[in-house]
Design a protein around this motif. Structure first.
Motif, PDB file in Angstrom:
ATOM      1  N   ARG A  59       0.817  -1.298   0.109  1.00  0.00           N
ATOM      2  CA  ARG A  59      -0.148  -0.100  -0.346  1.00  0.00           C
ATOM      3  C   ARG A  59       1.035   0.914  -0.309  1.00  0.00           C
ATOM      4  NH1 ARG A  59      -2.668  -3.709  -1.281  1.00  0.00           N
ATOM      5  NH2 ARG A  59      -4.036  -5.137   0.387  1.00  0.00           N
ATOM      6  N   ALA A  60       0.476   2.142  -0.422  1.00  0.00           N
ATOM      7  CA  ALA A  60       1.423   3.769  -0.509  1.00  0.00           C
ATOM      8  C   ALA A  60       1.754   3.667   1.482  1.00  0.00           C
ATOM      9  CB  ALA A  60       0.041   4.319  -0.695  1.00  0.00           C
ATOM     10  N   HIS A  61       0.650   3.529   1.943  1.00  0.00           N
ATOM     11  CA  HIS A  61       1.097   3.806   3.633  1.00  0.00           C
ATOM     12  C   HIS A  61       0.326   3.141   4.257  1.00  0.00           C
ATOM     13  CE1 HIS A  61       3.215   7.711   2.298  1.00  0.00           C
ATOM     14  NE2 HIS A  61       1.662   8.359   1.629  1.00  0.00           N
ATOM     15  N   ASN A  62       0.720   2.666   5.350  1.00  0.00           N
ATOM     16  CA  ASN A  62       0.531   1.717   6.668  1.00  0.00           C
ATOM     17  C   ASN A  62       0.909   2.316   7.717  1.00  0.00           C
ATOM     18  OD1 ASN A  62       0.785  -0.091   4.282  1.00  0.00           O
ATOM     19  ND2 ASN A  62       3.327  -0.674   5.010  1.00  0.00           N
ATOM     20  N   GLN A  63      -0.456   2.061   8.861  1.00  0.00           N
ATOM     21  CA  GLN A  63      -0.026   2.165  10.028  1.00  0.00           C
ATOM     22  C   GLN A  63       0.354   1.605  10.494  1.00  0.00           C
ATOM     23  OE1 GLN A  63      -1.073   5.420  10.535  1.00  0.00           O
ATOM     24  NE2 GLN A  63      -1.337   6.064   7.863  1.00  0.00           N
ATOM     25  N   THR A  64       1.462   2.245  11.565  1.00  0.00           N
ATOM     26  CA  THR A  64       1.494   0.877  12.783  1.00  0.00           C
ATOM     27  C   THR A  64       1.699   1.762  14.452  1.00  0.00           C
ATOM     28  OG1 THR A  64       3.503   0.720  11.530  1.00  0.00           O
ATOM     29  CG2 THR A  64       4.010   0.402  13.130  1.00  0.00           C
ATOM     30  N   ILE A  65       0.722   0.333  14.711  1.00  0.00           N
ATOM     31  CA  ILE A  65       0.155   0.949  16.064  1.00  0.00           C
ATOM     32  C   ILE A  65       1.144   0.515  16.509  1.00  0.00           C
ATOM     33  CG2 ILE A  65      -1.523   0.375  17.899  1.00  0.00           C
ATOM     34  CD1 ILE A  65      -3.611   0.027  15.662  1.00  0.00           C
ATOM     35  N   LEU A  66       1.434   1.653  17.369  1.00  0.00           N
ATOM     36  CA  LEU A  66       3.324   0.679  18.876  1.00  0.00           C
ATOM     37  C   LEU A  66       2.306   0.554  20.479  1.00  0.00           C
ATOM     38  CD1 LEU A  66       5.650   2.472  18.199  1.00  0.00           C
ATOM     39  CD2 LEU A  66       5.476   0.106  17.583  1.00  0.00           C
ATOM     40  N   CYS A  67       1.933  -0.102  21.025  1.00  0.00           N
ATOM     41  CA  CYS A  67       0.575  -0.048  22.315  1.00  0.00           C
ATOM     42  C   CYS A  67       1.570  -1.174  23.774  1.00  0.00           C
ATOM     43  CB  CYS A  67      -0.400  -0.324  21.881  1.00  0.00           C
ATOM     44  SG  CYS A  67      -1.336  -0.475  23.873  1.00  0.00           S
ATOM     45  N   VAL A  68       1.468   0.180  24.714  1.00  0.00           N
ATOM     46  CA  VAL A  68       2.530  -1.272  26.060  1.00  0.00           C
ATOM     47  C   VAL A  68       0.660  -1.606  26.326  1.00  0.00           C
ATOM     48  CG1 VAL A  68       3.697  -1.278  28.109  1.00  0.00           C
ATOM     49  CG2 VAL A  68       4.650  -0.451  25.692  1.00  0.00           C
ATOM     50  N   LEU A  69       0.659  -3.060  26.527  1.00  0.00           N
ATOM     51  CA  LEU A  69      -0.530  -3.564  27.138  1.00  0.00           C
ATOM     52  C   LEU A  69      -0.086  -4.746  28.632  1.00  0.00           C
ATOM     53  CD1 LEU A  69      -1.224  -5.937  25.761  1.00  0.00           C
ATOM     54  CD2 LEU A  69      -1.967  -4.197  24.049  1.00  0.00           C
ATOM     55  N   ASP A  70      -1.458  -5.327  29.210  1.00  0.00           N
ATOM     56  CA  ASP A  70      -0.796  -6.054  30.840  1.00  0.00           C
ATOM     57  C   ASP A  70      -1.267  -7.202  29.540  1.00  0.00           C
ATOM     58  OD1 ASP A  70      -0.920  -4.700  32.598  1.00  0.00           O
ATOM     59  OD2 ASP A  70      -3.368  -4.259  32.953  1.00  0.00           O
ATOM     60  N   ASP A  71      -0.267  -8.857  29.922  1.00  0.00           N
ATOM     61  CA  ASP A  71      -0.241  -9.675  29.128  1.00  0.00           C
ATOM     62  C   ASP A  71      -1.722 -10.074  28.743  1.00  0.00           C
ATOM     63  OD1 ASP A  71       2.076  -9.880  29.437  1.00  0.00           O
ATOM     64  OD2 ASP A  71       2.603 -11.240  31.083  1.00  0.00           O
ATOM     65  N   ALA A  72      -2.431  -9.437  29.915  1.00  0.00           N
ATOM     66  CA  ALA A  72      -4.081 -10.355  30.303  1.00  0.00           C
ATOM     67  C   ALA A  72      -4.417  -9.839  28.935  1.00  0.00           C
ATOM     68  CB  ALA A  72      -5.028 -10.603  31.419  1.00  0.00           C
ATOM     69  N   LYS A  73      -4.226  -8.942  27.688  1.00  0.00           N
ATOM     70  CA  LYS A  73      -5.288  -7.663  27.658  1.00  0.00           C
ATOM     71  C   LYS A  73      -4.536  -7.821  25.881  1.00  0.00           C
ATOM     72  CE  LYS A  73      -6.851  -4.204  30.519  1.00  0.00           C
ATOM     73  NZ  LYS A  73      -6.882  -2.740  30.503  1.00  0.00           N
ATOM     74  N   ALA A  74      -3.442  -8.894  25.628  1.00  0.00           N
ATOM     75  CA  ALA A  74      -2.826  -9.792  24.337  1.00  0.00           C
ATOM     76  C   ALA A  74      -3.816 -10.013  23.194  1.00  0.00           C
ATOM     77  CB  ALA A  74      -1.400  -9.514  24.556  1.00  0.00           C
ATOM     78  N   ASP A  75      -4.393 -11.252  24.050  1.00  0.00           N
ATOM     79  CA  ASP A  75      -4.719 -11.748  23.550  1.00  0.00           C
ATOM     80  C   ASP A  75      -5.890 -11.687  22.932  1.00  0.00           C
ATOM     81  OD1 ASP A  75      -3.113 -13.846  23.442  1.00  0.00           O
ATOM     82  OD2 ASP A  75      -3.842 -14.904  24.692  1.00  0.00           O
ATOM     83  N   ALA A  76      -6.713 -10.251  23.808  1.00  0.00           N
ATOM     84  CA  ALA A  76      -7.937 -10.054  23.405  1.00  0.00           C
ATOM     85  C   ALA A  76      -7.794  -8.815  21.949  1.00  0.00           C
ATOM     86  CB  ALA A  76      -8.711  -9.279  24.567  1.00  0.00           C
ATOM     87  N   ALA A  77      -6.214  -8.606  22.099  1.00  0.00           N
ATOM     88  CA  ALA A  77      -6.342  -6.926  21.458  1.00  0.00           C
ATOM     89  C   ALA A  77      -6.124  -7.841  20.085  1.00  0.00           C
ATOM     90  CB  ALA A  77      -5.143  -6.398  21.966  1.00  0.00           C
ATOM     91  N   ILE A  78      -4.886  -8.824  20.034  1.00  0.00           N
ATOM     92  CA  ILE A  78      -5.016 -10.026  18.445  1.00  0.00           C
ATOM     93  C   ILE A  78      -6.303  -9.802  18.060  1.00  0.00           C
ATOM     94  CG2 ILE A  78      -4.046 -11.286  17.237  1.00  0.00           C
ATOM     95  CD1 ILE A  78      -1.783 -10.507  19.559  1.00  0.00           C
ATOM     96  N   ARG A  79      -7.518 -10.542  18.204  1.00  0.00           N
ATOM     97  CA  ARG A  79      -8.244 -10.570  18.333  1.00  0.00           C
ATOM     98  C   ARG A  79      -9.368  -9.756  17.444  1.00  0.00           C
ATOM     99  NH1 ARG A  79      -8.048 -14.427  22.471  1.00  0.00           N
ATOM    100  NH2 ARG A  79      -9.741 -12.664  23.933  1.00  0.00           N
ATOM    101  N   MET A  80      -9.069  -8.716  18.473  1.00  0.00           N
ATOM    102  CA  MET A  80      -9.901  -7.728  18.049  1.00  0.00           C
ATOM    103  C   MET A  80      -9.529  -7.426  16.975  1.00  0.00           C
ATOM    104  SD  MET A  80     -10.091  -4.059  17.812  1.00  0.00           S
ATOM    105  CE  MET A  80      -8.334  -3.794  18.676  1.00  0.00           C
ATOM    106  N   ILE A  81      -8.092  -7.241  16.466  1.00  0.00           N
ATOM    107  CA  ILE A  81      -7.283  -6.701  15.433  1.00  0.00           C
ATOM    108  C   ILE A  81      -7.958  -6.930  14.490  1.00  0.00           C
ATOM    109  CG2 ILE A  81      -5.382  -6.194  14.476  1.00  0.00           C
ATOM    110  CD1 ILE A  81      -4.231  -4.763  16.881  1.00  0.00           C
TER     111      ILE A  81
END
Length: 113
Positions: A59-81
């Motif tokens: 793509r012409a441009h991508n968006q890169t998101i950086l986020c520090v989060l609790d271990d417990a939220k990582a799986d839920a964040a990936i599923r949501m993405i």
């Protein structure tokens, strides 16, 4: 703690991802405009201009998101993405990964270690 890195190839999906973060209780992230290697090789380096196959998923441009989060939220964040952006295994959708974080300074007190 985890550093979640998400490279989202469809800029129109960023608002949905950020709204999903808020729903999950993730209140801080940094969004960077980025370009993938395929795009750089095809557009910026004439030697590789003939490699049309690289352009099929870039793509012409991508968006890169950086986020520090609790271990417990990582799986839920990936599923949501994946819910917002689509199957990350499909070419050209994006990539998400996490990296363990040993120390954090400068975030909300509940996240600092």
């Amino acid at each position: 703690m985890q550093l979640l890195v998400a490279v989202i190839n469809q800029e129109s999906r960023i608002d949905g991802v950020l709204a999903g973060f808020v729903e999950l209780g993730i209140t801080g992230a940094t969004i960077l405009e980025s370009r993938g290697m395929g795009r750089m090789l095809r557009r910026e380096l004439p030697l590789f201009a003939g490699l049309e196959s690289l352009g099929q998923t870039t793509r012409a441009h991508n968006q890169t998101i950086l986020c520090v989060l609790d271990d417990a939220k990582a799986d839920a964040a990936i599923r949501m993405i994946q819910d917002v952006c689509g199957d990350l295994a499909a070419p050209g959708v994006g990539i998400v990964f996490t990296v363990p974080v040993g120390r954090v300074v400068g975030l909300a007190p509940e996240l600092e270690r």
